[in-house]
Design a protein around this motif. Sequence first.
Motif, PDB file in Angstrom:
ATOM      1  N   ALA A  19     -40.213 -18.960 -15.511  1.00 17.43           N
ATOM      2  CA  ALA A  19     -39.599 -20.168 -16.063  1.00 17.43           C
ATOM      3  C   ALA A  19     -38.488 -20.672 -15.151  1.00 17.43           C
ATOM      4  N   VAL A  20     -37.731 -19.763 -14.543  1.00 19.50           N
ATOM      5  CA  VAL A  20     -36.704 -20.167 -13.582  1.00 19.50           C
ATOM      6  C   VAL A  20     -37.350 -20.906 -12.421  1.00 19.50           C
ATOM      7  N   ARG A  21     -38.426 -20.336 -11.866  1.00 23.58           N
ATOM      8  CA  ARG A  21     -39.100 -20.969 -10.729  1.00 23.58           C
ATOM      9  C   ARG A  21     -39.673 -22.325 -11.116  1.00 23.58           C
ATOM     10  N   ALA A  22     -40.270 -22.410 -12.290  1.00 25.89           N
ATOM     11  CA  ALA A  22     -40.831 -23.680 -12.753  1.00 25.89           C
ATOM     12  C   ALA A  22     -39.737 -24.727 -12.932  1.00 25.89           C
ATOM     13  N   CYS A  23     -38.590 -24.301 -13.427  1.00 31.00           N
ATOM     14  CA  CYS A  23     -37.476 -25.228 -13.639  1.00 31.00           C
ATOM     15  C   CYS A  23     -36.923 -25.712 -12.297  1.00 31.00           C
ATOM     16  N   GLN A  39     -36.498 -23.631 -22.319  1.00 34.29           N
ATOM     17  CA  GLN A  39     -37.592 -24.473 -22.814  1.00 34.29           C
ATOM     18  C   GLN A  39     -38.915 -24.126 -22.127  1.00 34.29           C
ATOM     19  N   LEU A  40     -38.873 -23.939 -20.811  1.00 32.80           N
ATOM     20  CA  LEU A  40     -40.095 -23.645 -20.068  1.00 32.80           C
ATOM     21  C   LEU A  40     -40.592 -22.222 -20.309  1.00 32.80           C
ATOM     22  N   SER A  41     -39.697 -21.317 -20.680  1.00 35.07           N
ATOM     23  CA  SER A  41     -40.101 -19.923 -20.904  1.00 35.07           C
ATOM     24  C   SER A  41     -40.910 -19.758 -22.184  1.00 35.07           C
ATOM     25  N   GLY A  42     -40.648 -20.622 -23.178  1.00 36.86           N
ATOM     26  CA  GLY A  42     -41.297 -20.450 -24.468  1.00 36.86           C
ATOM     27  C   GLY A  42     -40.699 -19.321 -25.289  1.00 36.86           C
ATOM     28  N   LEU A  43     -39.571 -18.792 -24.846  1.00 37.32           N
ATOM     29  CA  LEU A  43     -38.910 -17.690 -25.551  1.00 37.32           C
ATOM     30  C   LEU A  43     -37.641 -18.198 -26.229  1.00 37.32           C
ATOM     31  N   SER A  44     -37.089 -17.373 -27.073  1.00 39.98           N
ATOM     32  CA  SER A  44     -35.852 -17.753 -27.745  1.00 39.98           C
ATOM     33  C   SER A  44     -34.678 -17.681 -26.775  1.00 39.98           C
ATOM     34  N   THR A  45     -33.613 -18.390 -27.122  1.00 34.08           N
ATOM     35  CA  THR A  45     -32.404 -18.376 -26.295  1.00 34.08           C
ATOM     36  C   THR A  45     -31.881 -16.955 -26.121  1.00 34.08           C
ATOM     37  N   GLY A  46     -31.832 -16.195 -27.211  1.00 36.38           N
ATOM     38  CA  GLY A  46     -31.321 -14.828 -27.133  1.00 36.38           C
ATOM     39  C   GLY A  46     -32.155 -13.956 -26.227  1.00 36.38           C
ATOM     40  N   THR A  47     -33.462 -14.131 -26.276  1.00 36.50           N
ATOM     41  CA  THR A  47     -34.346 -13.317 -25.432  1.00 36.50           C
ATOM     42  C   THR A  47     -34.116 -13.623 -23.961  1.00 36.50           C
ATOM     43  N   VAL A  48     -34.014 -14.894 -23.608  1.00 34.72           N
ATOM     44  CA  VAL A  48     -33.793 -15.262 -22.205  1.00 34.72           C
ATOM     45  C   VAL A  48     -32.483 -14.687 -21.706  1.00 34.72           C
ATOM     46  N   TYR A  49     -31.426 -14.760 -22.532  1.00 33.43           N
ATOM     47  CA  TYR A  49     -30.124 -14.257 -22.098  1.00 33.43           C
ATOM     48  C   TYR A  49     -30.092 -12.729 -21.990  1.00 33.43           C
ATOM     49  N   LYS A  50     -31.068 -12.054 -22.555  1.00 38.44           N
ATOM     50  CA  LYS A  50     -31.157 -10.604 -22.354  1.00 38.44           C
ATOM     51  C   LYS A  50     -31.536 -10.275 -20.912  1.00 38.44           C
ATOM     52  N   TYR A  51     -32.226 -11.199 -20.259  1.00 34.97           N
ATOM     53  CA  TYR A  51     -32.741 -10.927 -18.914  1.00 34.97           C
ATOM     54  C   TYR A  51     -31.935 -11.601 -17.820  1.00 34.97           C
ATOM     55  N   ILE A  52     -31.371 -12.766 -18.092  1.00 36.11           N
ATOM     56  CA  ILE A  52     -30.502 -13.436 -17.109  1.00 36.11           C
ATOM     57  C   ILE A  52     -29.296 -14.000 -17.845  1.00 36.11           C
ATOM     58  N   ARG A  53     -28.124 -13.798 -17.286  1.00 33.25           N
ATOM     59  CA  ARG A  53     -26.898 -14.231 -17.957  1.00 33.25           C
ATOM     60  C   ARG A  53     -26.473 -15.641 -17.555  1.00 33.25           C
ATOM     61  N   SER A  54     -27.095 -16.175 -16.481  1.00 31.04           N
ATOM     62  CA  SER A  54     -26.744 -17.511 -16.022  1.00 31.04           C
ATOM     63  C   SER A  54     -27.880 -18.052 -15.173  1.00 31.04           C
ATOM     64  N   LYS A  55     -27.843 -19.343 -14.930  1.00 31.17           N
ATOM     65  CA  LYS A  55     -28.832 -19.966 -14.049  1.00 31.17           C
ATOM     66  C   LYS A  55     -28.777 -19.337 -12.661  1.00 31.17           C
ATOM     67  N   GLU A  56     -27.568 -19.129 -12.156  1.00 37.28           N
ATOM     68  CA  GLU A  56     -27.410 -18.574 -10.804  1.00 37.28           C
ATOM     69  C   GLU A  56     -28.017 -17.181 -10.706  1.00 37.28           C
ATOM     70  N   GLU A  57     -27.761 -16.359 -11.713  1.00 36.53           N
ATOM     71  CA  GLU A  57     -28.342 -15.012 -11.709  1.00 36.53           C
ATOM     72  C   GLU A  57     -29.860 -15.095 -11.774  1.00 36.53           C
ATOM     73  N   GLY A  58     -30.373 -16.024 -12.571  1.00 31.06           N
ATOM     74  CA  GLY A  58     -31.816 -16.182 -12.673  1.00 31.06           C
ATOM     75  C   GLY A  58     -32.440 -16.626 -11.371  1.00 31.06           C
ATOM     76  N   ILE A  59     -31.797 -17.548 -10.671  1.00 27.05           N
ATOM     77  CA  ILE A  59     -32.326 -18.039  -9.401  1.00 27.05           C
ATOM     78  C   ILE A  59     -32.343 -16.924  -8.368  1.00 27.05           C
TER      79      ILE A  59
END
Length: 207
Positions: A19-23, A39-59
Amino acid sequence: MPRVSDAYLAARRTQVLDAVRACVDRDGLQGATMEGIIQLSGLSTGTVYKYIRSKEEGIEAAMSTALDGLTAELLPHLTADPLPPPPVLVAQLTGTLERFAERESYSLPRVALHGWSAALSNPGLLEKTAPAYRAFRELLTAAATTWQENGELPADAVPSEVAAALLSLLMGFAAQQALLADTSAREHARGFAALFAAGAPAAPAAP
């Protein structure tokens, strides 16, 4: 409560990083947001934040894991015994890169191009990705050394220089895929084979 398997957790992390790459592909690095990633992940906000704490960390994670995955796919070609000649290896590497880049929801070459641009001004991203490129260049240097020992490169060739040129070819192939999308691994391999043949020393005349 049943324990969540490691495979499940790995799959969700992959889903988030995709989802990060798609975004990034859709909105660019500056335009990408956590909201867009969620939005692109199709997951809940809480679930996404379990794996990345920020856009920068995700990138950073999305770029570095893609590089690691590509290197793992390319490694068998570079460590084959016997090592194929340069035109064959280039065909194998570009073909593998092309197949690895195939994604349904985003263009991995475009994402890579965004990443290269961002790394110039983002020390954290550069620190995450540059070692992978250096390690891959070292593998290409080892391959060039083997070719030289086998008489497939001139005796005065510098393996590290050959490796730098090959890395440029592969990165350039990815850049063309991102910018023009009208070239293929097969065309690159044929072009390299023609150049390699043109630069090869002439065969000695038959006695």
